[in-house]
Structures are given as structure tokens and as C-alpha cells.
Scaffold this motif. Structure first.
Motif, mmCIF file in Angstrom:
data_model
loop_
_atom_site.group_PDB
_atom_site.id
_atom_site.type_symbol
_atom_site.label_atom_id
_atom_site.label_comp_id
_atom_site.label_asym_id
_atom_site.label_seq_id
_atom_site.Cartn_x
_atom_site.Cartn_y
_atom_site.Cartn_z
ATOM 1 N N ILE A 8 14.593 3.265 31.744
ATOM 2 C CA ILE A 8 14.173 3.946 32.580
ATOM 3 C C ILE A 8 13.956 3.754 34.033
ATOM 4 O O ILE A 8 13.365 2.985 34.370
ATOM 5 C CB ILE A 8 12.950 5.072 32.145
ATOM 6 C CG1 ILE A 8 12.685 4.844 31.032
ATOM 7 C CG2 ILE A 8 12.605 5.520 32.440
ATOM 8 C CD1 ILE A 8 11.296 5.150 29.923
ATOM 9 N N GLY A 9 14.607 4.597 34.708
ATOM 10 C CA GLY A 9 14.479 3.952 36.353
ATOM 11 C C GLY A 9 15.423 4.788 37.291
ATOM 12 O O GLY A 9 15.675 6.276 36.797
ATOM 13 N N ASN A 10 16.075 4.795 38.782
ATOM 14 C CA ASN A 10 16.632 5.639 38.778
ATOM 15 C C ASN A 10 17.613 5.520 39.615
ATOM 16 O O ASN A 10 18.197 3.728 39.426
ATOM 17 C CB ASN A 10 15.650 5.720 40.888
ATOM 18 C CG ASN A 10 14.296 6.229 39.869
ATOM 19 O OD1 ASN A 10 14.723 7.522 39.831
ATOM 20 N ND2 ASN A 10 13.510 5.676 41.235
ATOM 21 N N VAL A 11 19.260 6.119 40.391
ATOM 22 C CA VAL A 11 19.834 5.299 40.244
ATOM 23 C C VAL A 11 19.797 5.129 41.554
ATOM 24 O O VAL A 11 19.435 6.027 42.597
ATOM 25 C CB VAL A 11 21.634 6.489 40.024
ATOM 26 C CG1 VAL A 11 22.638 6.613 40.928
ATOM 27 C CG2 VAL A 11 20.978 7.522 38.426
ATOM 28 N N LEU A 60 31.523 10.818 28.474
ATOM 29 C CA LEU A 60 30.174 10.733 28.628
ATOM 30 C C LEU A 60 30.441 10.194 30.543
ATOM 31 O O LEU A 60 29.570 10.914 31.262
ATOM 32 C CB LEU A 60 29.730 9.593 28.117
ATOM 33 C CG LEU A 60 28.492 8.896 28.994
ATOM 34 C CD1 LEU A 60 27.257 10.127 28.292
ATOM 35 C CD2 LEU A 60 27.695 8.017 28.062
ATOM 36 N N GLY A 61 31.254 9.460 30.732
ATOM 37 C CA GLY A 61 31.532 8.892 32.220
ATOM 38 C C GLY A 61 31.717 10.444 32.995
ATOM 39 O O GLY A 61 31.798 10.417 34.103
ATOM 40 N N GLY A 62 32.583 11.198 32.628
ATOM 41 C CA GLY A 62 33.273 12.458 32.967
ATOM 42 C C GLY A 62 32.055 13.271 33.176
ATOM 43 O O GLY A 62 31.317 13.977 34.432
ATOM 44 N N ASN A 63 30.977 13.489 32.424
ATOM 45 C CA ASN A 63 29.448 13.959 32.323
ATOM 46 C C ASN A 63 28.945 13.668 33.884
ATOM 47 O O ASN A 63 28.241 14.496 33.756
ATOM 48 C CB ASN A 63 29.149 14.748 30.710
ATOM 49 C CG ASN A 63 29.435 15.838 29.956
ATOM 50 O OD1 ASN A 63 30.405 16.279 30.605
ATOM 51 N ND2 ASN A 63 29.765 15.567 28.939
ATOM 52 N N VAL A 64 28.662 12.378 33.278
ATOM 53 C CA VAL A 64 27.677 11.660 34.305
ATOM 54 C C VAL A 64 28.377 11.298 35.663
ATOM 55 O O VAL A 64 27.646 12.114 36.486
ATOM 56 C CB VAL A 64 28.020 10.094 33.555
ATOM 57 C CG1 VAL A 64 27.431 9.826 35.408
ATOM 58 C CG2 VAL A 64 26.861 10.029 32.350
ATOM 59 N N VAL A 75 17.480 7.858 31.891
ATOM 60 C CA VAL A 75 16.912 7.238 31.243
ATOM 61 C C VAL A 75 18.315 6.727 30.905
ATOM 62 O O VAL A 75 19.474 8.004 30.151
ATOM 63 C CB VAL A 75 16.383 7.809 29.612
ATOM 64 C CG1 VAL A 75 15.871 6.602 28.373
ATOM 65 C CG2 VAL A 75 14.763 8.394 30.658
ATOM 66 N N VAL A 76 18.307 5.468 30.207
ATOM 67 C CA VAL A 76 20.278 4.903 29.824
ATOM 68 C C VAL A 76 19.781 4.180 28.156
ATOM 69 O O VAL A 76 19.347 2.934 29.040
ATOM 70 C CB VAL A 76 20.290 3.970 31.212
ATOM 71 C CG1 VAL A 76 22.223 3.373 30.060
ATOM 72 C CG2 VAL A 76 20.858 4.579 31.916
ATOM 73 N N ALA A 103 20.864 10.298 30.318
ATOM 74 C CA ALA A 103 20.135 11.588 30.326
ATOM 75 C C ALA A 103 18.980 11.605 31.401
ATOM 76 O O ALA A 103 18.702 10.350 31.701
ATOM 77 C CB ALA A 103 18.878 11.863 28.858
ATOM 78 N N PRO A 104 18.498 12.193 32.649
ATOM 79 C CA PRO A 104 17.704 13.150 33.743
ATOM 80 C C PRO A 104 16.552 12.995 33.180
ATOM 81 O O PRO A 104 16.015 12.946 31.517
ATOM 82 C CB PRO A 104 17.639 14.087 33.507
ATOM 83 C CG PRO A 104 18.511 14.839 32.850
ATOM 84 C CD PRO A 104 19.205 14.151 31.176
ATOM 85 N N ASN A 105 15.480 12.389 33.786
ATOM 86 C CA ASN A 105 14.396 11.802 32.694
ATOM 87 C C ASN A 105 13.020 12.863 33.482
ATOM 88 O O ASN A 105 12.907 13.382 34.109
ATOM 89 C CB ASN A 105 13.357 10.376 33.968
ATOM 90 C CG ASN A 105 12.534 10.142 33.248
ATOM 91 O OD1 ASN A 105 11.697 11.432 32.022
ATOM 92 N ND2 ASN A 105 11.516 8.579 33.657
ATOM 93 N N LEU A 106 13.257 13.719 32.177
ATOM 94 C CA LEU A 106 12.569 15.139 32.534
ATOM 95 C C LEU A 106 10.869 14.905 32.951
ATOM 96 O O LEU A 106 10.146 15.812 33.511
ATOM 97 C CB LEU A 106 12.994 15.743 31.294
ATOM 98 C CG LEU A 106 13.795 15.789 30.548
ATOM 99 C CD1 LEU A 106 13.963 17.349 29.077
ATOM 100 C CD2 LEU A 106 14.074 16.815 31.992
ATOM 101 N N ALA A 107 10.320 14.128 32.022
ATOM 102 C CA ALA A 107 8.950 13.511 33.044
ATOM 103 C C ALA A 107 8.856 13.591 34.732
ATOM 104 O O ALA A 107 7.819 13.045 35.482
ATOM 105 C CB ALA A 107 9.084 11.708 32.494
#
Length: 169
Positions: A8-11, A60-64, A75-76, A103-107
Motif C-alpha cells: 500500500i503506497g503512492n505512485v 492490466l498494464g493498459g488499464n494502469v 494497493v498493489v 487498485a486505487p486506495n479507497l481509504a
């Protein structure tokens, strides 16, 4: 055998999409920051940061590439390994995750999720037309609730043995 990990972190770098001999891959770097509550100061304290490269293959890569930007909380989940290479300074290495899910971290925010639209397979041109049988020949001919059009004959008309009542045992 690979070790599974959830981070869990930031890009911290913009995702970049590349084509390879093995397909397309999107790569980005992320940081996971340790935070803990200090009861003495009654405040949150930042600890060490863990930086990791993430590779996302195929769809997955295209969606990212279309959904994730630098600074986004994510979240990876994936398999972690050590990426090693030779440089002028000698042998180098760093951790890398081959992602199964991002996924985006919805917290930390909200997301507007949309499923990937799959293209409708077109019928081959050499296929016989279904017009004479009453079947739709294009997507436009399909009507909601009418995606199947049956024949006039019933099974008992095709096979007279099916019209008899079942025997009770």
C-alpha cells in the motif's frame, strides 16, 4: 516459486507503457511509507520508506496506463522478486513486483470504476447468412430481451419419441 506481496503506497513515477517481444508492459515506481502513532507526543511519526518497481503486463498494464498517475494512492498485489543487473559500479539490484492487481486506495479517495469493454466478435464474411432462418445477422438486429430466436418446430416434432409422457417408476 514466487513470494506474494501486497503493498500500500503512492505512485512516485508516471506509468510508462512499452511494447516488448512478450507483449505490452506498463511500469511505475511506488513508495510505501511507514507511519506509527507516538503515544508520548500523541502524534503520527513518519518512518522509513520502501520503494519498489511495479510491472503490469497485458490488459492490466493498459488499464494502469489509463487510470493511474504520479501521486495516486494505490494497493498493489503481486509476486515480488529481485531485479538484478550489471552496471559500471558492479552488480546492482532492486525489488520489483509483477502485479496481478493494482487498485486505487479507497481509504484515501473515491474512484469511478468502469469495466473494460470487450469488442463484439464479428461474424466471418464466408459464414452463411442467417436471414433465411430468422436469426439476427448483426449486433444492430439484436433487441433487448430477444437475443435468441427459436425455430418454429419443437423437439417433439423433430423426434416423435419425445412427445410421449415419461414413464412413472
Amino acid at each position: 516459486m514466487s513470494s506474494k506481496i501486497t503493498v500500500i503506497g503512492n505512485v512516485v513515477s508516471p506509468p510508462t507503457k512499452n511494447r516488448t517481444q512478450n507483449g505490452s508492459v506498463t511500469n511505475f515506481r511506488m513508495a510505501s511509507n511507514e507511519r506509527r502513532f507516538d503515544t508520548a507526543t500523541q502524534d503520527w511519526i513518519d518512518g522509513h520508506s520502501f520503494f519498489v518497481d511495479v510491472e503490469c503486463w497485458g490488459e492490466l498494464g493498459g488499464n494502469v496506463a489509463h487510470s493511474v498517475s504520479k501521486g495516486d494512492p494505490v494497493v498493489v498485489v503481486g509476486a515480488i522478486r529481485t531485479h538484478e543487473w550489471e552496471s559500471e559500479q558492479g552488480r546492482r539490484s532492486r525489488p520489483q513486483i509483477k502485479a496481478e492487481a493494482v487498485a486505487p486506495n479507497l481509504a484515501r479517495g473515491v474512484a469511478d470504476f468502469r469495466r473494460t469493454q470487450r469488442p463484439v466478435a464479428a461474424a466471418p464474411e464466408e459464414a452463411p447468412s442467417g436471414d433465411d432462418q430468422g436469426f439476427p445477422t448483426s449486433v444492430e438486429e439484436l433487441v433487448a430481451g430477444r437475443d435468441y430466436v427459436g425455430q418454429e418446430e419443437t423437439l417433439d416434432g423433430v423426434n416423435p419419441d419425445l412427445s410421449a409422457e415419461p414413464a412413472h417408476v
